[in-house]
Design an enzyme around this catalytic site. Structure first.
Site, PDB file in Angstrom:
ATOM      1  N   GLY A  55     -12.316  90.314  55.252  1.00 53.56           N
ATOM      2  CA  GLY A  55     -11.247  90.526  56.231  1.00 53.56           C
ATOM      3  C   GLY A  55     -10.750  91.951  56.368  1.00 53.56           C
ATOM      4  CD  GLU A  62      -6.326  90.673  51.216  1.00 58.09           C
ATOM      5  OE1 GLU A  62      -7.336  91.044  51.851  1.00 58.09           O
ATOM      6  OE2 GLU A  62      -6.339  89.713  50.434  1.00 58.09           O
ATOM      7  CG  ASP A 109      -0.995  82.703  54.408  1.00 61.70           C
ATOM      8  OD1 ASP A 109       0.018  82.695  55.104  1.00 61.70           O
ATOM      9  OD2 ASP A 109      -1.749  81.717  54.324  1.00 61.70           O
ATOM     10  CE  LYS A 141      -0.311  84.163  58.770  1.00 68.01           C
ATOM     11  NZ  LYS A 141      -1.128  82.944  58.651  1.00 68.01           N
ATOM     12  CG  PHE A 158      -4.805  80.713  61.393  1.00 66.55           C
ATOM     13  CD1 PHE A 158      -4.750  80.785  60.005  1.00 66.55           C
ATOM     14  CD2 PHE A 158      -6.005  80.961  62.023  1.00 66.55           C
ATOM     15  CE1 PHE A 158      -5.885  81.091  59.257  1.00 66.55           C
ATOM     16  CE2 PHE A 158      -7.154  81.269  61.289  1.00 66.55           C
ATOM     17  CZ  PHE A 158      -7.088  81.327  59.904  1.00 66.55           C
ATOM     18  CG  ASP A 181     -12.503  84.289  58.818  1.00 62.71           C
ATOM     19  OD1 ASP A 181     -11.633  84.784  58.061  1.00 62.71           O
ATOM     20  OD2 ASP A 181     -13.089  83.219  58.559  1.00 62.71           O
TER      21      ASP A 181
HETATM   22  P1  IMP Z   1      -3.299  83.920  50.470  1.00 61.50           P
HETATM   23  O1  IMP Z   1      -3.997  83.692  49.148  1.00 61.50           O
HETATM   24  O2  IMP Z   1      -2.667  82.650  50.957  1.00 61.50           O
HETATM   25  O3  IMP Z   1      -2.316  85.058  50.448  1.00 61.50           O
HETATM   26  O4  IMP Z   1      -4.404  84.192  51.521  1.00 61.50           O
HETATM   27  C1  IMP Z   1      -4.911  85.416  51.782  1.00 61.50           C
HETATM   28  C2  IMP Z   1      -6.217  85.306  52.536  1.00 61.50           C
HETATM   29  O5  IMP Z   1      -6.236  84.183  53.421  1.00 61.50           O
HETATM   30  C3  IMP Z   1      -6.385  86.502  53.410  1.00 61.50           C
HETATM   31  O6  IMP Z   1      -7.056  87.535  52.733  1.00 61.50           O
HETATM   32  C4  IMP Z   1      -7.161  85.952  54.582  1.00 61.50           C
HETATM   33  O7  IMP Z   1      -8.534  86.038  54.315  1.00 61.50           O
HETATM   34  C5  IMP Z   1      -6.749  84.517  54.671  1.00 61.50           C
HETATM   35  N1  IMP Z   1      -5.694  84.290  55.708  1.00 61.50           N
HETATM   36  C6  IMP Z   1      -4.387  84.060  55.529  1.00 61.50           C
HETATM   37  N2  IMP Z   1      -3.734  83.905  56.697  1.00 61.50           N
HETATM   38  C7  IMP Z   1      -4.677  84.071  57.651  1.00 61.50           C
HETATM   39  C8  IMP Z   1      -4.623  84.058  59.095  1.00 61.50           C
HETATM   40  O8  IMP Z   1      -3.588  83.893  59.748  1.00 61.50           O
HETATM   41  N3  IMP Z   1      -5.805  84.285  59.726  1.00 61.50           N
HETATM   42  C9  IMP Z   1      -6.982  84.501  59.074  1.00 61.50           C
HETATM   43  N4  IMP Z   1      -7.064  84.525  57.738  1.00 61.50           N
HETATM   44  C10 IMP Z   1      -5.928  84.316  57.028  1.00 61.50           C
HETATM   45 MG    MG Z   2      -8.857  88.454  52.979  1.00 65.56          MG
END
Ligand code: IMP
Ligand code: MG
Length: 189
Positions: free
Chosen positions: A48, A103, A107, A135, A156, A163
């Site tokens: 990403g 990064e 999320d 977020k 999202f 992606d």
């Molecule tokens: P986390 O572990 O929940 O913080 O997720 C982080 C990863 O989830 C990011 O590096 C993204 O690859 C993916 N991700 C989180 N939210 C989104 C989104 O809205 N669109 C696309 N990928 C996301």
């Molecule tokens: Mg990522």
């Protein structure tokens, strides 16, 4: 097949120009911060962050090396499992180095928390985080980024590296995906 953005995108959240402007600003901040420090290791989290690091690195004027790491957090859907696995590790030893994790989006925070803990065990001189998107509403673990491009609402998004089912990373903007595209999948509440 041609991407039909009318079917895919609810709205453009951050357009190309705003992304580029913000990334140049972030690069200036990093240039100031790292001006008098040792060589910097940029740790790009695949896949990403590829667009972000490519754009950001162009405007850095400090000595830096680019490293890549691949971790899995999501399978093929829009929610985080909390399980993070290192799929591809760094080539370089980061002991006593200035390290910056790059990064795309934070999320829940699980992914980066795991990555951070892992990298800290390798004894870097310093470890900081920069994320293009954040977020904050969705955070489930205590994790803060040192620098953030844009705080975004709980939606999202795809594009500029991000992606949905491995698609749409090539869009030059960040767009909110229409719910109808993924409504069959249990996702963020
Ligand atoms: P986390 O572990 O929940 O913080 O997720 C982080 C990863 O989830 C990011 O590096 C993204 O690859 C993916 N991700 C989180 N939210 C989104 C989104 O809205 N669109 C696309 N990928 C996301
Ligand atoms: Mg990522």
């Amino acid at each position: 097949m041609k991407i039909d953005s009318n079917d895919l995108i609810e709205k453009v959240l951050i357009d190309e120009e705003s992304l580029n402007k913000k990334i140049r600003k972030l690069a200036n901040t990093l240039n100031e911060h790292y001006a008098d420090k040792d060589e910097l290791i940029l740790v790009c989290i695949l896949k990403g962050s590829v667009m972000f690091v490519s754009e950001l690195a162009k405007y850095l004027n400090v000595e830096c090396k680019m490293e890549f790491m691949s971790v899995s957090s999501y399978a093929d859907n829009t929610y985080s499992s909390g399980n993070v696995k290192i799929l591809m590790d760094l080539d370089m030893d980061i002991k006593d180095k200035e390290v910056l994790i790059i990064e795309d989006i934070i999320d829940t925070g699980y992914t980066l928390k795991k990555v951070k803990e892992n990298l800290l065990q390798r004894g870097p001189k310093d470890l900081k985080i920069i994320t293009l998107l954040d977020k904050p509403e969705r955070r489930e673990v205590d994790l803060k980024s040192d620098w953030v491009g844009f705080k975004i609402p709980n939606e999202f998004v795809v594009g500029f590296g991000l992606d949905y089912n491995q698609l749409y990373r090539n869009l030059p903007y960040i767009g909110v995906v229409k719910r109808s595209v993924y409504e069959d999948i249990e996702e963020m509440k």
